[in-house]
Design an enzyme around this catalytic site. Structure first.
Site, PDB file in Angstrom:
ATOM      1  N   SER A 118       0.848  -1.188   0.000  1.00 10.03           N
ATOM      2  CA  SER A 118       0.000   0.000   0.000  1.00 10.03           C
ATOM      3  C   SER A 118       0.882   1.236   0.000  1.00 10.03           C
ATOM      4  O   SER A 118       2.109   1.137   0.089  1.00 10.03           O
ATOM      5  CB  SER A 118      -0.909  -0.002   1.228  1.00 10.03           C
ATOM      6  OG  SER A 118      -0.123   0.282   2.370  1.00 10.03           O
ATOM      7  N   LYS A 119       0.216   2.376  -0.054  1.00 14.00           N
ATOM      8  CA  LYS A 119       0.922   3.664  -0.139  1.00 14.00           C
ATOM      9  C   LYS A 119       1.980   3.825   0.943  1.00 14.00           C
ATOM     10  O   LYS A 119       3.004   4.458   0.725  1.00 14.00           O
ATOM     11  CB  LYS A 119      -0.097   4.800  -0.006  1.00 14.00           C
ATOM     12  CG  LYS A 119      -0.699   5.205  -1.320  1.00 14.00           C
ATOM     13  CD  LYS A 119      -1.119   6.672  -1.252  1.00 14.00           C
ATOM     14  CE  LYS A 119      -1.405   7.218  -2.627  1.00 14.00           C
ATOM     15  NZ  LYS A 119      -2.689   6.833  -3.148  1.00 14.00           N
ATOM     16  N   ARG A 120       1.695   3.261   2.117  1.00 13.49           N
ATOM     17  CA  ARG A 120       2.680   3.502   3.175  1.00 13.49           C
ATOM     18  C   ARG A 120       3.999   2.766   2.925  1.00 13.49           C
ATOM     19  O   ARG A 120       5.003   3.039   3.569  1.00 13.49           O
ATOM     20  CB  ARG A 120       2.081   3.203   4.559  1.00 13.49           C
ATOM     21  CG  ARG A 120       1.923   1.793   4.877  1.00 13.49           C
ATOM     22  CD  ARG A 120       0.988   1.523   6.031  1.00 13.49           C
ATOM     23  NE  ARG A 120       0.535   0.170   5.877  1.00 13.49           N
ATOM     24  CZ  ARG A 120       1.249  -0.889   6.240  1.00 13.49           C
ATOM     25  NH1 ARG A 120       2.406  -0.731   6.838  1.00 13.49           N
ATOM     26  NH2 ARG A 120       0.792  -2.104   6.028  1.00 13.49           N
ATOM     27  N   GLY A 166       5.433   3.056   0.014  1.00 16.63           N
ATOM     28  CA  GLY A 166       6.089   3.850  -1.046  1.00 16.63           C
ATOM     29  C   GLY A 166       5.160   3.982  -2.233  1.00 16.63           C
ATOM     30  O   GLY A 166       3.942   3.864  -2.093  1.00 16.63           O
TER      31      GLY A 166
END
Ligand code: GLU
Length: 512
Positions: free
Chosen positions: A266-268, A270
């Protein structure tokens, strides 16, 4: 899927334009594409925009452009083209343009008693679920509206009461053979009467499960290859296929992509969208190779595959069941590899947008390039020499401005950078004097790497083994202002005599 020759292979990806093209969706697209190509089948791009509130045109554009950039070409589907909005004979390929097709099937299910109207409000459903959970029951729909009479339904609709249409889930065991996961079984008593449409009055909006099933049937999809996150949707969709008397496509659910902490990427972790990778300066060849190995491995040591080799070797049987680890080191390794292989002029062209965006160079109205700080016109061959000097060490294109700014603007550095080990100021000064006197003797037009090396290296070697740095380090440091750079001779050749002498002269004032 050994039966791939039996029936015409038609596969699809069906992204929802509620966000930019995610690397997971691009990987699903790639696997579908490879499968279609190797079976001489058809690969379709369908846009699933049933969720009108969350769907946006800019995301649709981003998805289309991302796939085009990757070189994943579809044979049928939506186009980003003003004259033609799609290609293929099964269109339209955008769900928002197919409402009438879905309505026919929703009405069919309602009239056959296989679906029913439900007028329960969201609040009512929420309260019931909370209560069920409070007494330790799994939350489920109590089927209250299943019993409504035709008159009640008619009255509610006439009054404009908002409704949903629920599918009447039969109690049974669903078994299907997944090409990746093998035999998969689901008990439908765990599945509520799920929603297939919503609306009020005369207006009905079809929802995901219904639209997918209808589209896959109408578009004659033979194989549904999609992410594992959809596996719990499959029994619902099989139930709908059975109710509508549609044939069942073959299924293959690809493993999830996992971040380094083994949770779903996921976005966290990168960047997750293809456009971010593109902006950072990863090449499409890199992304294709990288994504191919996210969950697939042909075995053996070969790491680099062209798209044609992938088409040749890819097989769904070699797709892993377990999660696919996202390995950023491999991404970096592949990108550096493809950058090294790029023809120089092509690489130079690819670097231009980064130098422009960093404000180091600018484009004139005549389509030429100028150094922003000095307004000097840039010769593309000169620029390509800069890129060549860094081609070996470049890992992604976005690094180019920081590596090469020394050629486009005055440099600033700390005096201490120039010091090799614990050289005294006086010795640094002498080294710079020495370099200057050697360079002075070379004509400006002879400032090339070979000449420079032939004249400077003997001076450096004369300082003794292990002490070459006493001349070479200060020289390279005052020309670049950086701890690391390309070699001094390449730098001097590119800077040219005038700029080189000027930088040495200026540095000498620091070491009086
Ligand atoms: N629209 C779904 C998504 O974006 C795909 C559905 C499917 O492949 O069946 O994840």
């Amino acid at each position: 899927m050994s039966d791939k020759k039996e029936k015409k292979v038609r596969v699809r990806i069906a992204p929802s334009p509620t966000g930019t093209l995610h690397i997971g969706t691009a990987r699903v697209a790639l696997f579908n594409y490879l499968f279609a190509k190797q079976c001489e089948g058809t690969f379709i791009l369908r846009i699933e925009d049933t969720d009108l509130e969350r769907s946006e045109e800019c995301f649709e554009k981003n998805i289309i452009e991302g796939l085009q950039w990757l070189g994943i070409k579809w044979d049928e589907g939506v186009l980003c083209d003003q004259e033609q909005n799609h290609i293929g004979n099964y269109g339209p390929y955008k769900q928002s343009e197919r409402t009438d097709i879905y309505l026919k099937h929703i009405k069919d299910l309602l009239s056959k008693g296989k679906a029913y109207y439900c007028f329960c409000s969201k609040e009512e459903l929420k309260t019931k679920k909370e209560y069920q959970m409070s007494i330790g029951q799994p939350p489920h729909y109590d089927e209250k509206c299943k019993q409504l009479s035709a008159e009640e339904i008619e009255k509610n609709i006439a009054q404009g009461e908002p409704f949903i249409v629920r599918f009447k889930t039969p109690i049974k065991k669903i078994v299907f053979n997944d090409s990746v996961r093998g035999k998969v079984e689901f008990d439908t008593n765990l599945i509520d009467d799920f929603t297939i449409a919503k609306g009020s009055g005369e207006s009905i909006t079809p929802l995901y499960h219904l639209a997918v099933v209808v589209d896959d049937q109408e578009m004659e999809i033979s194989h549904v290859i999609r992410g594992e996150d959809h596996i719990s949707n499959t029994p619902k969709q099989i139930l709908l296929q059975e109710a509508l008397e549609f044939p069942q496509p073959k299924y293959a659910h690809l493993p999830l992509i996992l971040g380094p902490d083994k949770s779903k990427l996921s976005k966290r972790h990168g960047a997750v969208s293809i456009s971010e990778y593109q902006q950072e300066g990863y090449l499409p060849e890199t992304m294709i190779n990288f994504m191919a190995f996210l969950g697939w491995n042909p075995g053996g040591k070969k790491e680099i595959y062209s798209i044609d080799e992938l088409i040749e070797e890819f097989s769904l049987e070699c797709v892993h069941k377990g999660g696919a680890m996202f390995n950023i080191q491999r991404l970096s390794f592949l990108n550096a590899f493809y950058i090294r292989k790029k023809p120089l002029m092509e690489l130079t062209e690819l670097c231009l947008p980064y130098l422009l965006a960093a404000g180091l160079i600018e484009e004139t109205n005549e389509g030429e390039f100028k150094i922003k700080e000095t307004s000097e016109t840039i010769d593309i061959v000169w620029l390509s020499k800069i890129i060549q000097a860094y081609q070996e060490r470049l890992k992604k294109l976005s690094e180019i401005p920081e590596l090469t700014d020394l050629f486009f603007k005055e440099i600033e550095y700390d005096k201490e950078l120039v010091r090799w080990k614990n050289m005294a100021d006086e010795d640094i000064r002498k080294a710079l004097d020495k370099a200057e006197s050697v360079l002075e003797k070379i004509e400006a037009e002879d400032f090339n790497k070979e000449n420079l090396q032939n004249l400077i290296m003997p001076e450096a070697e004369a300082l003794g083994a292990g002490d070459r740095g006493k001349l070479l380090w200060p020289l390279r440091a005052v020309l670049t202002g950086k701890k690391a750079s390309a070699g001094p001779f390449e730098i001097i050749e590119i800077l040219g005599k005038e700029k080189t002498m000027e930088r040495i002269e200026k540095a000498k004032t620091l070491f009086k």
